[in-house]
Design a protein around this motif. Structure first.
Motif, mmCIF file in Angstrom:
data_model
loop_
_atom_site.group_PDB
_atom_site.id
_atom_site.type_symbol
_atom_site.label_atom_id
_atom_site.label_comp_id
_atom_site.label_asym_id
_atom_site.label_seq_id
_atom_site.Cartn_x
_atom_site.Cartn_y
_atom_site.Cartn_z
ATOM 1 N N ILE A 297 -43.021 62.047 -30.244
ATOM 2 C CA ILE A 297 -43.778 63.200 -29.583
ATOM 3 C C ILE A 297 -43.014 64.593 -29.369
ATOM 4 C CG2 ILE A 297 -45.495 64.000 -27.675
ATOM 5 C CD1 ILE A 297 -46.237 61.198 -28.984
ATOM 6 N N GLU A 298 -43.682 65.632 -30.073
ATOM 7 C CA GLU A 298 -42.860 66.799 -29.990
ATOM 8 C C GLU A 298 -43.668 68.047 -29.467
ATOM 9 O OE1 GLU A 298 -39.801 67.666 -31.023
ATOM 10 O OE2 GLU A 298 -38.941 65.640 -31.696
ATOM 11 N N GLU A 299 -43.155 69.073 -29.014
ATOM 12 C CA GLU A 299 -43.834 70.107 -28.736
ATOM 13 C C GLU A 299 -43.653 71.239 -29.862
ATOM 14 O OE1 GLU A 299 -44.868 72.851 -24.863
ATOM 15 O OE2 GLU A 299 -42.770 73.361 -25.706
ATOM 16 N N ILE A 300 -44.758 71.771 -30.496
ATOM 17 C CA ILE A 300 -44.354 72.753 -31.486
ATOM 18 C C ILE A 300 -45.127 74.009 -31.118
ATOM 19 C CG2 ILE A 300 -44.178 70.999 -33.401
ATOM 20 C CD1 ILE A 300 -46.969 71.732 -34.402
ATOM 21 N N PHE B 76 -48.635 76.795 -28.236
ATOM 22 C CA PHE B 76 -47.862 75.345 -28.082
ATOM 23 C C PHE B 76 -48.768 74.391 -28.059
ATOM 24 C CE2 PHE B 76 -45.085 78.844 -26.281
ATOM 25 C CZ PHE B 76 -43.986 78.687 -26.959
ATOM 26 N N LYS B 77 -48.238 73.439 -28.981
ATOM 27 C CA LYS B 77 -48.894 72.185 -28.855
ATOM 28 C C LYS B 77 -48.128 70.727 -28.921
ATOM 29 C CE LYS B 77 -53.217 73.726 -29.515
ATOM 30 N NZ LYS B 77 -54.173 73.666 -28.328
ATOM 31 N N ILE C 228 -52.450 66.544 -33.322
ATOM 32 C CA ILE C 228 -52.438 67.242 -32.268
ATOM 33 C C ILE C 228 -52.705 66.452 -31.112
ATOM 34 C CG2 ILE C 228 -53.186 69.262 -30.547
ATOM 35 C CD1 ILE C 228 -53.424 71.099 -33.244
ATOM 36 N N LEU C 229 -51.908 66.151 -29.887
ATOM 37 C CA LEU C 229 -52.534 65.504 -28.779
ATOM 38 C C LEU C 229 -53.073 66.281 -27.746
ATOM 39 C CD1 LEU C 229 -49.240 63.119 -28.508
ATOM 40 C CD2 LEU C 229 -51.644 62.564 -29.724
ATOM 41 N N LEU C 230 -52.323 67.370 -27.391
ATOM 42 C CA LEU C 230 -52.790 68.392 -26.240
ATOM 43 C C LEU C 230 -52.485 69.773 -26.740
ATOM 44 C CD1 LEU C 230 -50.509 66.998 -23.441
ATOM 45 C CD2 LEU C 230 -52.955 66.631 -23.498
#
Ligand code: SAH
Ligand code: SF4
Ligand code: F3S
Length: 443
Positions: free
Chosen positions: A386-389, A424-425, A441-443
């Protein structure tokens, strides 16, 4: 303002991020004069080439593109062709443009963008071609007052210094961009605040060797800390770092900050001490490896380390090249930009005994193969993470998709449209293909 300056402009940029940002300043100046952007040279009243000469291939590309406008200029004599950037600052190049490129109207250097308007007015009024690469005495001040038309949202490029003092023996940059000068810290901070307030989500600090920033005694680590304190959600990146100046103090500031990205571009150039010495890089392979260990200890194993590597430097033996391969195997870079050494006139390495092109070709082939295998293994290890991009752009390859970067600098493609750019996702990595990652995309 002269009336017939209203028209369209097109800028063609070669070279590094420094040039990309300087083209944004050229765009700012042209727009201030009344010109509007166009994508097509056929429509343009001004075509400006911002050039690079780091390798022969870069120079050939620039000359090819400039030459291609010769016939267009013949049919549209009122069109202005302007050349600026690193190429123009080499010895004898002003003469070359004067004699061999009669359709080029204005030639400027790397530090006198601020005279662009005056030179266009001079050319239009007097009709004479203009050649000027002189560095204005008030270079930094003039630069502060140059308008910028930013073209890389959500990222904002931000210069912290100009020039280079290092004289690596292969490199043309110190000759064409002059000595290192740091920008005033308050100016940097106010530009940083401005771009954050304007909605930019990433700031990339630019300099040939950002680690040696010195703003009246304020060092790079302190500068990073001050930018980190600006309120808002945004990322901080910087380039380029030099292994001789990168240190624990900088790594500690990176570790303590949630805004400074967990990634660094740290060009190693070569893995052999003999070659590094001959390159005048002023560090050893042992020092480089200890920096990598230090970073992984302070910033975690997830820190993205990318690099530049050159093969075929004068005198590079098979054993030297093997040292480079060994270093690449040991470090396992997230990505490496690989280059064949290209002799640059006037630099010390150009007059050293050169090695045959076939040897250089074979070496770069081997190196690329090795790095690709490492990049693929590292990509595969991202599966399920899980990463923020930060979404940066539409995907160039996949319809209905956008791409963004992880903090460590890896590119991830996800389904989505233009409106996501700048957000940011949180994503889950669901597939990997060599250097590319794909996610949902989760959030
Ligand atoms: N200031 C940065 C990089 C500037 S140029 C630094 O010190 O790392 C970007 C890269 O181009 C360099 O890292 C180097 O790998 C490569 N390069 C520079 N001169 C070159 C030459 N003459 N031939 C081939 N590659 C070169
Ligand atoms: Fe060139 Fe070396 Fe300066 Fe980088 S540090 S710009 S490679 S001279
Ligand atoms: Fe090229 Fe000049 Fe950058 S030579 S790489 S544009 S500093």
């Amino acid at each position: 303002m002269i009336k017939y300056m209203k028209g369209k402009y097109k800028i063609v940029t070669f070279g590094c991020q420094m040039n990309v940002h300087e083209s944004e300043k050229a765009a700012g100046l042209l727009e201030e004069m009344g010109y509007a952007p166009t994508e097509s040279a056929e429509d343009a009243d001004v075509v400006l080439f911002n050039t690079c000469c780091i390798r022969d291939t870069a120079e050939k590309r620039a000359f090819g593109n400039i030459g291609a406008l010769k016939s267009l200029k013949r049919s549209r004599s009122g069109m202005l062709i302007i050349v600026l950037g690193c190429m123009t600052e080499q010895d004898g190049y002003t003469e070359l443009f004067k004699s061999k490129y009669p359709f080029v109207d204005i030639v400027l250097g790397t530090r006198n963008l601020s005279v662009l308007r005056a030179k266009i007015e001079e050319k239009v009024r007097a009709g004479k071609r203009v050649f000027d690469t002189a560095v204005p005495e008030n270079f930094l001040e003039a630069d502060e007052n140059t308008p910028v038309t930013r073209t890389s949202y959500p990222n904002a490029w931000l210069n912290i210094m100009y020039g280079c003092n290092n004289f690596c023996s292969y490199c043309i940059v110190p000759y064409v961009r002059g000595r290192e000068v740091s920008r005033d810290i308050e100016s940097i901070l106010s530009e940083a605040r401005e771009v954050v307030a304007a909605g930019y989500k990433e700031i990339t600090l630019l300099g040939q060797n950002v680690n040696s920033y010195n703003g009246n005694g304020v060092n790079f680590a302190e500068l990073l800390q001050k930018i980190d304190q600006i309120e808002g959600k945004f990322r901080i990146r910087f380039m380029t770092s030099h292994p001789k100046d990168f240190n624990e103090e900088i790594a500690a500031v990176m570790a303590a900050s949630s805004k400074i990205c967990n990634g660094i571009h740290l060009p190693v150039q070569a893995g052999s001490n003999a070659v590094l010495k001959s390159m005048n890089r002023r560090y050893t392979r042992e020092k480089y490896l200890s920096l990598v260990d230090m970073m992984r200890e302070k910033l975690g194993e997830g820190v993205g380390i990318t690099t530049d590597i050159m093969v075929g430097f004068p005198g590079e033996t098979d054993a030297d090249f093997n040292d480079t391969m060994e270093l690449v195997r040991t470090v396992r870079f997230s990505n490496a930009f690989t280059f064949i050494y290209s002799p640059r006139k006037g630099t010390p390495a150009a007059s050293m005994p050169q090695i045959p092109y076939e040897v250089k070709r074979a070496r770069i082939g081997e190196l690329i193969k090795l790095q690709n295998a490492i990049t693929k293994e590292l990509s595969d290890a991202y599966m399920g993470k899980i990463e923020e991009i930060l979404i940066e752009d539409l995907s160039a390859k996949y319809d209905g998709s956008v791409c963004g970067r992880t903090e460590s600098g890896r590119l991830v493609t996800v389904k989505g449209e233009k409106d996501l750019i700048g957000s940011f996702k949180t994503v889950e990595i669901t597939a990997s293909k060599s250097a590319s990652l794909f996610g949902e995309i989760l959030l």
